[in-house]
Design a protein around this motif. Structure first.
Motif, PDB file in Angstrom:
ATOM      1  N   PRO A 123      -1.734  48.796 -25.825  1.00 43.86           N
ATOM      2  CA  PRO A 123      -2.519  49.006 -27.049  1.00 43.86           C
ATOM      3  C   PRO A 123      -2.780  50.485 -27.331  1.00 43.86           C
ATOM      4  O   PRO A 123      -3.912  50.924 -27.460  1.00 43.86           O
ATOM      5  CB  PRO A 123      -3.817  48.239 -26.757  1.00 43.86           C
ATOM      6  N   THR A 124      -1.704  51.265 -27.420  1.00 45.68           N
ATOM      7  CA  THR A 124      -1.813  52.694 -27.722  1.00 45.68           C
ATOM      8  C   THR A 124      -0.873  53.047 -28.870  1.00 45.68           C
ATOM      9  O   THR A 124       0.179  52.424 -29.042  1.00 45.68           O
ATOM     10  CB  THR A 124      -1.440  53.567 -26.508  1.00 45.68           C
ATOM     11  N   ILE A 125      -1.261  54.044 -29.623  1.00 46.16           N
ATOM     12  CA  ILE A 125      -0.425  54.514 -30.730  1.00 46.16           C
ATOM     13  C   ILE A 125       0.887  55.089 -30.192  1.00 46.16           C
ATOM     14  O   ILE A 125       1.942  54.924 -30.804  1.00 46.16           O
ATOM     15  CB  ILE A 125      -1.183  55.555 -31.577  1.00 46.16           C
ATOM     16  N   ALA A 126       0.839  55.732 -29.035  1.00 46.72           N
ATOM     17  CA  ALA A 126       2.054  56.322 -28.462  1.00 46.72           C
ATOM     18  C   ALA A 126       3.106  55.250 -28.187  1.00 46.72           C
ATOM     19  O   ALA A 126       4.284  55.422 -28.535  1.00 46.72           O
ATOM     20  CB  ALA A 126       1.722  57.076 -27.179  1.00 46.72           C
ATOM     21  N   CYS A 127       2.713  54.138 -27.584  1.00 46.52           N
ATOM     22  CA  CYS A 127       3.672  53.065 -27.301  1.00 46.52           C
ATOM     23  C   CYS A 127       4.128  52.391 -28.590  1.00 46.52           C
ATOM     24  O   CYS A 127       5.298  52.021 -28.710  1.00 46.52           O
ATOM     25  CB  CYS A 127       3.059  52.042 -26.351  1.00 46.52           C
ATOM     26  N   LEU A 128       3.230  52.240 -29.551  1.00 47.74           N
ATOM     27  CA  LEU A 128       3.618  51.670 -30.840  1.00 47.74           C
ATOM     28  C   LEU A 128       4.647  52.554 -31.531  1.00 47.74           C
ATOM     29  O   LEU A 128       5.671  52.065 -32.012  1.00 47.74           O
ATOM     30  CB  LEU A 128       2.397  51.482 -31.736  1.00 47.74           C
ATOM     31  N   ASP A 129       4.411  53.856 -31.553  1.00 41.84           N
ATOM     32  CA  ASP A 129       5.358  54.774 -32.182  1.00 41.84           C
ATOM     33  C   ASP A 129       6.710  54.764 -31.471  1.00 41.84           C
ATOM     34  O   ASP A 129       7.756  54.818 -32.121  1.00 41.84           O
ATOM     35  CB  ASP A 129       4.790  56.194 -32.216  1.00 41.84           C
ATOM     36  N   LEU A 130       6.701  54.683 -30.140  1.00 44.60           N
ATOM     37  CA  LEU A 130       7.961  54.594 -29.393  1.00 44.60           C
ATOM     38  C   LEU A 130       8.723  53.316 -29.758  1.00 44.60           C
ATOM     39  O   LEU A 130       9.942  53.350 -29.960  1.00 44.60           O
ATOM     40  CB  LEU A 130       7.692  54.593 -27.885  1.00 44.60           C
ATOM     41  N   ALA A 131       8.004  52.207 -29.835  1.00 39.41           N
ATOM     42  CA  ALA A 131       8.654  50.935 -30.168  1.00 39.41           C
ATOM     43  C   ALA A 131       9.253  50.972 -31.568  1.00 39.41           C
ATOM     44  O   ALA A 131      10.356  50.476 -31.792  1.00 39.41           O
ATOM     45  CB  ALA A 131       7.650  49.790 -30.049  1.00 39.41           C
ATOM     46  N   VAL A 132       8.540  51.582 -32.514  1.00 38.60           N
ATOM     47  CA  VAL A 132       9.051  51.691 -33.880  1.00 38.60           C
ATOM     48  C   VAL A 132      10.274  52.604 -33.913  1.00 38.60           C
ATOM     49  O   VAL A 132      11.290  52.273 -34.524  1.00 38.60           O
ATOM     50  CB  VAL A 132       7.948  52.201 -34.840  1.00 38.60           C
ATOM     51  N   ARG A 133      10.186  53.740 -33.242  1.00 38.99           N
ATOM     52  CA  ARG A 133      11.298  54.690 -33.241  1.00 38.99           C
ATOM     53  C   ARG A 133      12.545  54.093 -32.592  1.00 38.99           C
ATOM     54  O   ARG A 133      13.668  54.321 -33.059  1.00 38.99           O
ATOM     55  CB  ARG A 133      10.892  55.970 -32.501  1.00 38.99           C
ATOM     56  N   ARG A 134      12.363  53.295 -31.550  1.00 37.68           N
ATOM     57  CA  ARG A 134      13.495  52.697 -30.850  1.00 37.68           C
ATOM     58  C   ARG A 134      13.950  51.384 -31.477  1.00 37.68           C
ATOM     59  O   ARG A 134      14.868  50.743 -30.967  1.00 37.68           O
ATOM     60  CB  ARG A 134      13.101  52.449 -29.391  1.00 37.68           C
ATOM     61  N   ARG A 135      13.270  50.959 -32.556  1.00 40.43           N
ATOM     62  CA  ARG A 135      13.564  49.686 -33.236  1.00 40.43           C
ATOM     63  C   ARG A 135      13.499  48.518 -32.250  1.00 40.43           C
ATOM     64  O   ARG A 135      14.342  47.614 -32.256  1.00 40.43           O
ATOM     65  CB  ARG A 135      14.926  49.734 -33.914  1.00 40.43           C
ATOM     66  N   ALA A 136      12.477  48.542 -31.418  1.00 40.76           N
ATOM     67  CA  ALA A 136      12.343  47.544 -30.361  1.00 40.76           C
ATOM     68  C   ALA A 136      11.833  46.198 -30.865  1.00 40.76           C
ATOM     69  O   ALA A 136      12.184  45.160 -30.305  1.00 40.76           O
ATOM     70  CB  ALA A 136      11.408  48.069 -29.268  1.00 40.76           C
ATOM     71  N   PHE A 137      10.999  46.195 -31.906  1.00 42.60           N
ATOM     72  CA  PHE A 137      10.414  44.927 -32.356  1.00 42.60           C
ATOM     73  C   PHE A 137      11.454  43.953 -32.897  1.00 42.60           C
ATOM     74  O   PHE A 137      11.469  42.792 -32.469  1.00 42.60           O
ATOM     75  CB  PHE A 137       9.295  45.162 -33.371  1.00 42.60           C
ATOM     76  N   PRO A 138      12.319  44.344 -33.829  1.00 41.68           N
ATOM     77  CA  PRO A 138      13.319  43.361 -34.303  1.00 41.68           C
ATOM     78  C   PRO A 138      14.221  42.854 -33.178  1.00 41.68           C
ATOM     79  O   PRO A 138      14.564  41.668 -33.143  1.00 41.68           O
ATOM     80  CB  PRO A 138      14.132  44.142 -35.340  1.00 41.68           C
ATOM     81  N   ARG A 139      14.543  43.710 -32.240  1.00 40.91           N
ATOM     82  CA  ARG A 139      15.412  43.303 -31.134  1.00 40.91           C
ATOM     83  C   ARG A 139      14.671  42.357 -30.183  1.00 40.91           C
ATOM     84  O   ARG A 139      15.176  41.298 -29.818  1.00 40.91           O
ATOM     85  CB  ARG A 139      15.909  44.542 -30.386  1.00 40.91           C
ATOM     86  N   ALA A 140      13.449  42.705 -29.797  1.00 42.62           N
ATOM     87  CA  ALA A 140      12.690  41.881 -28.854  1.00 42.62           C
ATOM     88  C   ALA A 140      12.286  40.544 -29.457  1.00 42.62           C
ATOM     89  O   ALA A 140      12.253  39.523 -28.768  1.00 42.62           O
ATOM     90  CB  ALA A 140      11.445  42.633 -28.393  1.00 42.62           C
ATOM     91  N   LEU A 141      11.984  40.549 -30.750  1.00 38.70           N
ATOM     92  CA  LEU A 141      11.553  39.328 -31.409  1.00 38.70           C
ATOM     93  C   LEU A 141      12.710  38.558 -32.039  1.00 38.70           C
ATOM     94  O   LEU A 141      12.504  37.518 -32.657  1.00 38.70           O
ATOM     95  CB  LEU A 141      10.494  39.652 -32.475  1.00 38.70           C
ATOM     96  N   ARG A 142      13.914  39.110 -31.898  1.00 34.88           N
ATOM     97  CA  ARG A 142      15.139  38.512 -32.460  1.00 34.88           C
ATOM     98  C   ARG A 142      14.963  38.190 -33.937  1.00 34.88           C
ATOM     99  O   ARG A 142      15.167  37.062 -34.382  1.00 34.88           O
ATOM    100  CB  ARG A 142      15.545  37.280 -31.667  1.00 34.88           C
ATOM    101  N   PHE A 143      14.592  39.230 -34.680  1.00 34.53           N
ATOM    102  CA  PHE A 143      14.352  39.102 -36.113  1.00 34.53           C
ATOM    103  C   PHE A 143      15.340  40.006 -36.841  1.00 34.53           C
ATOM    104  O   PHE A 143      15.384  41.205 -36.585  1.00 34.53           O
ATOM    105  CB  PHE A 143      12.911  39.524 -36.443  1.00 34.53           C
ATOM    106  N   ALA A 144      16.117  39.427 -37.723  1.00 29.54           N
ATOM    107  CA  ALA A 144      17.070  40.218 -38.495  1.00 29.54           C
ATOM    108  C   ALA A 144      16.331  40.888 -39.644  1.00 29.54           C
ATOM    109  O   ALA A 144      15.703  40.225 -40.456  1.00 29.54           O
ATOM    110  CB  ALA A 144      18.182  39.329 -39.026  1.00 29.54           C
ATOM    111  N   GLY A 145      16.394  42.197 -39.705  1.00 29.03           N
ATOM    112  CA  GLY A 145      15.721  42.935 -40.765  1.00 29.03           C
ATOM    113  C   GLY A 145      14.556  43.740 -40.233  1.00 29.03           C
ATOM    114  O   GLY A 145      14.258  43.741 -39.045  1.00 29.03           O
ATOM    115  N   GLY A 146      13.887  44.405 -41.131  1.00 30.07           N
ATOM    116  CA  GLY A 146      12.772  45.261 -40.744  1.00 30.07           C
ATOM    117  C   GLY A 146      11.456  44.499 -40.688  1.00 30.07           C
ATOM    118  O   GLY A 146      11.274  43.488 -41.354  1.00 30.07           O
ATOM    119  N   LEU A 147      10.549  44.997 -39.863  1.00 31.59           N
ATOM    120  CA  LEU A 147       9.227  44.412 -39.714  1.00 31.59           C
ATOM    121  C   LEU A 147       8.175  45.491 -39.937  1.00 31.59           C
ATOM    122  O   LEU A 147       8.263  46.579 -39.372  1.00 31.59           O
ATOM    123  CB  LEU A 147       9.057  43.818 -38.311  1.00 31.59           C
ATOM    124  N   ASP A 148       7.182  45.189 -40.736  1.00 33.60           N
ATOM    125  CA  ASP A 148       6.093  46.121 -41.007  1.00 33.60           C
ATOM    126  C   ASP A 148       5.114  46.111 -39.829  1.00 33.60           C
ATOM    127  O   ASP A 148       4.833  45.056 -39.264  1.00 33.60           O
ATOM    128  CB  ASP A 148       5.371  45.698 -42.290  1.00 33.60           C
TER     129      ASP A 148
END
Length: 86
Positions: free
Chosen positions: A45-70
């Motif tokens: 629950p830190t902004i640093a980890c959130l920013d890293l996940a966004v920069r690495r595009r980790a959410f669509p890959r980890a959640l297996r979601f095609a497309g962008g996520l807000d």
């Protein structure tokens, strides 16, 4: 494991997130109870980890979601001072 920094941590130290929707469309939404249906990912629950996940595009890959996520809802939960609603 945190999808941002990729470090292992206990479940109590991480926030579970799932793909859902908010006012902006498809989004990464927090699941603090861990009861939401579907595939989840975990994040410190830190902004640093959130920013890293966004920069690495980790959410669509980890959640297996095609497309962008807000991530606005998640960012506001982690750091309430970033709330941009009037």
């Amino acid at each position: 494991m945190c999808v941002g920094c990729r470090e292992r941590a206990t479940a109590l130290e991480l926030i579970r997130v799932v793909a859902g929707s908010d006012a902006h469309g498809p989004a990464v939404v927090p699941d603090p109870d861990g009861t939401a249906h579907g595939r989840g990912a975990h994040l410190h629950p830190t902004i640093a980890c959130l920013d890293l996940a966004v920069r690495r595009r980790a959410f669509p890959r980890a959640l297996r979601f095609a497309g962008g996520l807000d991530v606005t809802t998640l960012r506001t939960m982690i750091d309430p001072s970033t709330d941009t609603t009037p």
